[in-house]
Design a protein around this motif. Structure first.
Motif, PDB file in Angstrom:
ATOM      1  N   THR A 195      -4.642  36.247  44.228  1.00 19.80           N
ATOM      2  CA  THR A 195      -5.818  35.680  44.899  1.00 19.80           C
ATOM      3  C   THR A 195      -6.812  35.145  43.880  1.00 19.80           C
ATOM      4  O   THR A 195      -7.370  34.051  44.039  1.00 19.80           O
ATOM      5  CB  THR A 195      -6.484  36.740  45.782  1.00 19.80           C
ATOM      6  N   HIS A 196      -7.029  35.913  42.828  1.00 20.46           N
ATOM      7  CA  HIS A 196      -7.970  35.509  41.781  1.00 20.46           C
ATOM      8  C   HIS A 196      -7.565  34.182  41.142  1.00 20.46           C
ATOM      9  O   HIS A 196      -8.423  33.359  40.795  1.00 20.46           O
ATOM     10  CB  HIS A 196      -8.036  36.616  40.726  1.00 20.46           C
ATOM     11  N   GLY A 247      -4.109  41.153  44.142  1.00 13.45           N
ATOM     12  CA  GLY A 247      -5.460  40.770  43.746  1.00 13.45           C
ATOM     13  C   GLY A 247      -5.458  39.693  42.682  1.00 13.45           C
ATOM     14  O   GLY A 247      -6.283  38.766  42.707  1.00 13.45           O
ATOM     15  N   GLY A 295      -1.567  45.834  41.407  1.00 11.22           N
ATOM     16  CA  GLY A 295      -2.686  44.904  41.358  1.00 11.22           C
ATOM     17  C   GLY A 295      -2.277  43.455  41.431  1.00 11.22           C
ATOM     18  O   GLY A 295      -3.114  42.561  41.256  1.00 11.22           O
ATOM     19  N   ASP A 316     -10.847  39.089  35.732  1.00 11.38           N
ATOM     20  CA  ASP A 316     -12.272  38.940  36.014  1.00 11.38           C
ATOM     21  C   ASP A 316     -12.599  37.454  35.961  1.00 11.38           C
ATOM     22  O   ASP A 316     -11.784  36.632  35.519  1.00 11.38           O
ATOM     23  CB  ASP A 316     -13.089  39.721  34.979  1.00 11.38           C
TER      24      ASP A 316
END
Length: 747
Positions: A302-303, A299, A296, A617
């Motif tokens: 990028t987050h 991802g 992960g 998140d």
């Protein structure tokens, strides 16, 4: 499997066959009290020399200190900290020193109390009457409103074996689906974060890591006050470590740190993401570890792009240059450990904040080595035991209710029909409580906790309790705020008056020993569950559950093949002679006395592919922030090391009471106090949208302008807190709400 028998076989056989208490000869209470703690494990006072000394784990917090209990004529009369135990090395906090004193309080619950009709006072009754009343009313409620209308709320304060008995009896015997613990208030976030990131609820650390780090990062943790013996381990660190504290308040821990980061309330998730981005920007990540042991990452990278230093400064109030320096300390540290407690867990976005801490450890390869780890510090003495063995969020032994193979394993080992095991997990605490309003929850059994004081938005929960058909409280005191509302009070023995085991914050299993006689007719929680199970008519399911140690043997086998496997522990004596044993310890393994063992040293995690997962998140605004009507952030937390939770026990010690203010006080920044014409010690009305309370003003530089602080121990505090919850862990957001202050007339 070792079989344990009652001291009085004739009584045991009667107990197994009986359907009504009138079938018993003699006094049932006397028989139960004779068998309580009399199973020949060699640990009870009757098996020791009358004036011997024995050791047991303290029953307050999850540090798990060992106390030497000094006996006179078979009863503990004094204690000293155990000088040889690897947890506390001869140290104890004020609560530990007073652990015996609180047992002698005159307000102990000593006999069952029954409210025969609403509006009437609680009246003493016999155990026979109490057990019959419990079963009759619970069964009537379930017959009228359905099995799911009855629920229980348990605790992290009772022994491992008692938790297991409660969960098994309630779910497999009574048919209750919904039951949760007060660990939902403190540890649910850590549980969820570890499960998603590592594949299992698995705090990786050992207390030796406090002494091995060259950088320690504390997020929302006032370790000096909440876990003072753990702080002593920090003090023993020989590496002159950098100590970084992220906390809106200048706590005692922040004062002792090399770097205090006074970020704005609830900006921690954004700040942690900014630190992670800066570490990547500077190339300080451990690329080999990330490649071999995680997934992960792409991802996450990028987050993190939007979380610039400037964004971090705007959100947190911490200058960009300081954020950059913090990232350097973490990124270039050789042995960096990350520690968090309730300042993270009790938040509206708690799980993702905990996982942002975990992400930093994974990014920098700071896990599985001495002095490293993403380390959640547990609150209650047996919260870890509750997490694994209470049958609330997990099926026994860290299994899953939803997994057919797990249900089959548990049913087979316990000898119960598989259809007795629920196929779904319970509703969380707050949903059980909300069910009172909707009519879904009609009867509630509360064990060793005090939600009328401790639950968020206190006025709301007291109104809910009035709507219940039946409220049962099982506690060592009959005068808690919750017990006073009950229809039935069951008097329970406390720590020191029963035996069993606890699991502390570093996964160390330790023993509780019976060194006192419980007052009056009080029984251990274990004996109460046994009594109620037989009156209910499901005693045959628990025929093997003769004693706490017999249950421990069953629970051992349930862990076989699980990450928490403890099949290598032989018995209580093994635990006792090894100064406690950390899980896991599979069969065929052994451990040196007092050894320190951490998880993930091999880089293998508990997810199917063996890799840790980066979880992230968006950051969300808080559900209630200051505005012109309510301009201050309300912060809550630990007051002093002499206070514990709702003060049910600590207020019963004269010495502990002398170590903290008796009445509620509120910390206010001097500039805010001047603007409101508030003087030191003056009475202040504190209003939120939920209620209004009065507290004495304490002008303090510990809080920044725009924030105030109320200790969580006072009954007033949770009249103000906001009913909001993390969407993943369902843990309450105790730490941030909005209030206004009004100076009251000076005396």
């Amino acid at each position: 499997m070792i079989r344990f028998k009652f001291a009085q076989t004739k009584f045991r056989d009667k107990l197994l066959r009986a359907t009504k208490f009138r079938n018993f000869d003699g006094s049932l209470t006397q028989q139960l009290r004779k068998t309580q703690g009399a199973f020949g494990t060699g640990l009870q006072p009757h098996a020791l020399a009358p004036d011997a000394t024995t050791n047991a784990i303290c029953g307050f917090c999850a540090t798990g200190c060992s106390l030497s209990l000094h006996l006179r004529e078979g009863q503990a009369v004094n204690l000293t900290p155990d000088p040889d135990h690897p947890v506390n090395y001869g140290m104890a906090c004020p609560k530990g020193w007073e652990a015996l004193t609180v047992l002698d309080a005159p307000n102990r619950a000593t006999t069952p109390l029954m409210r025969r009709d609403r509006g009437q006072a609680l009246e003493p009754c016999t155990w026979e009457e109490a057990a019959h009343f419990f079963c009759e009313r619970m069964k009537l409620t379930q017959a009228r409103f359905g099995k799911e209308s009855a629920a229980f709320i348990s605790t992290g304060q009772i022994c491992l074996e008692e938790m297991a008995f409660l969960g098994a009896f309630a779910k497999f015997g009574m048919g209750i689906l919904h039951g949760d613990g007060n660990t939902r208030q403190c540890m649910a976030t850590a549980v969820m974060a570890y499960k998603e990131s590592f594949g299992f609820d698995s705090p990786p650390y050992t207390y030796g890591d406090f002494q091995e780090s060259d950088v320690l990062v504390f997020v929302g943790s006032n370790l000096c006050i909440s876990h003072p013996i753990m702080w002593e381990h920090v003090e023993k660190n020989p590496h002159q470590p950098k100590i970084i504290v992220l906390d809106p308040r200048r706590t005692e821990t922040a004062m002792a740190a090399t770097h205090h980061v006074p970020l704005r309330p609830k900006s921690d998730l954004t700040l942690l993401y900014c630190l992670a981005r800066e570490i990547l920007q500077q190339g300080w990540q451990d690329k080999d570890f990330i490649q071999a042991h995680t997934e992960g990452f792409a991802g996450l990278a990028t987050h993190l792009e939007e979380f610039t230093l400037e964004h971090g400064e705007e959100a947190s109030g911490i200058p960009a240059a300081e954020i950059q320096e913090l990232a350097r300390l973490i990124g270039q540290g050789k042995r960096v450990s990350f520690w968090w407690t309730m300042g993270v867990n009790q938040s509206h976005q708690a799980t993702r904040t905990a996982q942002a801490i975990i992400n930093l450890a994974l990014l920098t390869g700071n896990i599985g080595r001495p002095g490293t780890g993403a380390n959640s510090i547990t609150g209650q003495c047996n919260a870890m035991g509750s997490r694994l063995f209470s049958n609330t969020t997990n099926l026994l032994g860290g299994h899953r209710f939803e997994e057919p193979a797990h249900r089959e394993k548990v049913a087979s080992l316990l000898g119960i029909p598989i259809e007795r095991i629920p196929t779904q997990v319970s509703l969380p605490y707050h949903k059980i409580m909300e069910g009172i309003d909707t009519g879904d929850t009609k009867a509630l059994w509360v064990i060793a906790t005090n939600p009328a004081h401790s639950w968020i938005n206190q006025n709301e929960i007291r109104e809910r309790f009035d709507k219940l058909e039946f409220l049962v409280v099982q506690d060592m005191y009959a005068d808690t705020e919750t017990a006073e509302l009950a229809d039935l009070v069951l008097p329970a023995a406390s720590w020191g008056e029963k035996e069993g085991s606890f699991i502390n914050s570093e996964r160390r299993i330790g023993l509780v020993k019976q060194v006192r006689t419980a007052p009056g007719q009080a029984l251990s929680d274990f004996r109460i569950f046994q009594l109620l199970a037989h009156e209910w008519g499901c005693g045959e399911f628990f025929a093997e559950w003769d004693s706490p140690e017999s249950v421990f043997q069953l629970l051992k086998e349930l862990t076989r093949g699980q990450p928490c496997d403890i099949t290598g522990i032989r018995d209580y004596h093994h635990v006792d002679t090894k100064s406690g044993i950390q899980w896991p310890l599979p069969e065929g393994s052994d451990v040196e006395e007092g050894s320190q063992r951490r998880l993930f040293a091999d880089g293998k995690f508990f997810r199917p592919n063996g890799k840790a997962q980066f979880v992230f998140d968006r950051s969300r605004p808080g559900p209630e922030t200051p505005d012109p009507e309510y301009p201050f952030y309300l912060l809550t937390g630990r007051g002093t090391s002499a206070q514990w939770h709702t003060q049910t026990r600590t207020r019963n010690s004269r010495i502990l009471r002398s170590l903290y203010p008796q009445d509620a006080y509120i910390e206010i920044n001097a500039a805010d106090a001047e603007a409101l014409d508030i003087e030191e010690g003056q009475a202040v009305r504190v209003d939120s949208r939920r209620g209004s309370v009065t507290a004495a003003a304490l002008l303090s530089p510990a809080v920044t302008e725009g924030s105030v602080f109320l200790p969580m121990h006072y009954v007033e505090t949770n009249q103000l807190t906001h009913s909001s919850f993390d969407p993943h862990s369902h843990q309450p957001n105790y730490k941030a709400g909005a209030v206004r202050l009004t100076a009251l007339a000076r005396a």
